[in-house]
Design an enzyme around this catalytic site. Structure first.
Site, PDB file in Angstrom:
ATOM      1  N   ARG A  32       9.717  -3.829   1.684  1.00 26.12           N
ATOM      2  CA  ARG A  32       8.520  -4.629   1.442  1.00 26.12           C
ATOM      3  C   ARG A  32       8.893  -5.932   0.740  1.00 26.12           C
ATOM      4  O   ARG A  32       9.186  -5.947  -0.449  1.00 26.12           O
ATOM      5  CB  ARG A  32       7.521  -3.841   0.588  1.00 26.12           C
ATOM      6  CG  ARG A  32       6.259  -4.610   0.196  1.00 26.12           C
ATOM      7  CD  ARG A  32       5.381  -3.747  -0.700  1.00 26.12           C
ATOM      8  NE  ARG A  32       4.192  -4.475  -1.140  1.00 26.12           N
ATOM      9  CZ  ARG A  32       4.140  -5.272  -2.210  1.00 26.12           C
ATOM     10  NH1 ARG A  32       5.226  -5.425  -2.954  1.00 26.12           N
ATOM     11  NH2 ARG A  32       3.034  -5.891  -2.539  1.00 26.12           N
ATOM     12  N   SER A  53      -3.070   1.561   4.067  1.00 30.71           N
ATOM     13  CA  SER A  53      -3.519   1.762   2.693  1.00 30.71           C
ATOM     14  C   SER A  53      -5.042   1.903   2.620  1.00 30.71           C
ATOM     15  O   SER A  53      -5.770   1.192   3.320  1.00 30.71           O
ATOM     16  CB  SER A  53      -3.092   0.584   1.812  1.00 30.71           C
ATOM     17  OG  SER A  53      -1.689   0.519   1.718  1.00 30.71           O
ATOM     18  N   LYS A  91       2.304  -5.000  -7.886  1.00 31.62           N
ATOM     19  CA  LYS A  91       1.563  -5.746  -6.877  1.00 31.62           C
ATOM     20  C   LYS A  91       0.522  -6.626  -7.557  1.00 31.62           C
ATOM     21  O   LYS A  91      -0.390  -6.120  -8.219  1.00 31.62           O
ATOM     22  CB  LYS A  91       0.867  -4.793  -5.897  1.00 31.62           C
ATOM     23  CG  LYS A  91       1.807  -3.994  -5.022  1.00 31.62           C
ATOM     24  CD  LYS A  91       1.056  -3.109  -4.062  1.00 31.62           C
ATOM     25  CE  LYS A  91       0.287  -3.888  -3.027  1.00 31.62           C
ATOM     26  NZ  LYS A  91      -0.385  -3.042  -2.046  1.00 31.62           N
TER      27      LYS A  91
END
Length: 222
Positions: free
Chosen positions: A43, A114, A144
């Site tokens: 990611r 998600s 995040k």
């Protein structure tokens, strides 16, 4: 890849922006692979994330490394890259485009999406082609910048019970709350800093495997 929910057990998510530099990234990933992660998501997102040729170069090295340890590779929000490096799957957030279009573009890749609340679940509940959902954030997370409000134990239990797909808990998961996460009935946990910032990755994964084994034993007993 034929999806097996068992790979969600110890799910590590990481990009070069989550550690000091690229060298440390590969060192952390190698230790995690050696120590028992069951799934890895590459990611690159946020300040300092790689793009373009650099991202492709690192993703290709990640693919080679994960294959050495026979651990499936998921690419975050980049179907083109996932196909380019022959990854096993791709993961999308709620803001990563239209779910139906993403699923179609993914083709034969494993697809994870998600979900942070019932409304987001309802948005995808009718769709075919999803293999699992990431549920969270469980606790507040600093990994995040765009993380949504934490859902806690009750929110996680509700979505796990609702889901027609296997589920993995995400967001703010550390060794001190891991047992509570797994006790909700979720299929596994996905973490960033619990591994990327660990002072002893082997010990962290050994603890995780111990908790996972206890969870499995409780299920068999009851």
């Amino acid at each position: 890849m034929k999806f097996d929910p068992a790979v969600l057990a110890r799910y590590f998510v990481c990009g070069t922006q989550d550690v000091v530099n690229e060298t440390v990234f590969f060192d952390v990933l190698t230790q995690a692979l050696q120590s028992g992660i069951t799934l890895f998501q590459y990611r690159e997102k946020g300040p300092g994330a790689l793009t373009g040729k650099d991202k492709l170069r690192v993703a290709q090295q990640v693919r080679d490394l994960t294959q050495q340890y026979d651990v499936p590779l998921i690419i975050d929000d980049d179907v083109v890259l996932a196909h380019a490096v022959h990854a096993d799957g791709v993961h999308f957030g709620q803001e990563d485009g239209e779910p139906a279009e993403n699923i179609q573009t993914a083709g034969n890749l494993v697809v994870g999406i998600s979900v942070s609340n019932q409304q987001e679940y309802a948005r995808i509940a009718h769709l075919a082609g999803i293999d699992h959902i990431g549920v969270g954030p469980f606790y507040p997370t600093t990994s995040k910048a765009d993380a949504k409000p934490a859902i806690g134990v009750t929110g996680l239990q509700t979505l796990v019970a609702t889901s027609q797909w296997p589920s993995v808990a995400i967001g703010g998961i550390q060794t001190d709350n891991l047992a509570a996460v797994l006790a909700t009935g979720v299929d596994g946990a996905a973490v960033i800093s619990m591994i990327s910032q660990s002072q002893n990755i082997a010990a962290t994964l050994a603890f995780w495997q111990q908790i996972t084994t206890k969870k499995r034993a409780i299920r068999l007993f009851f």
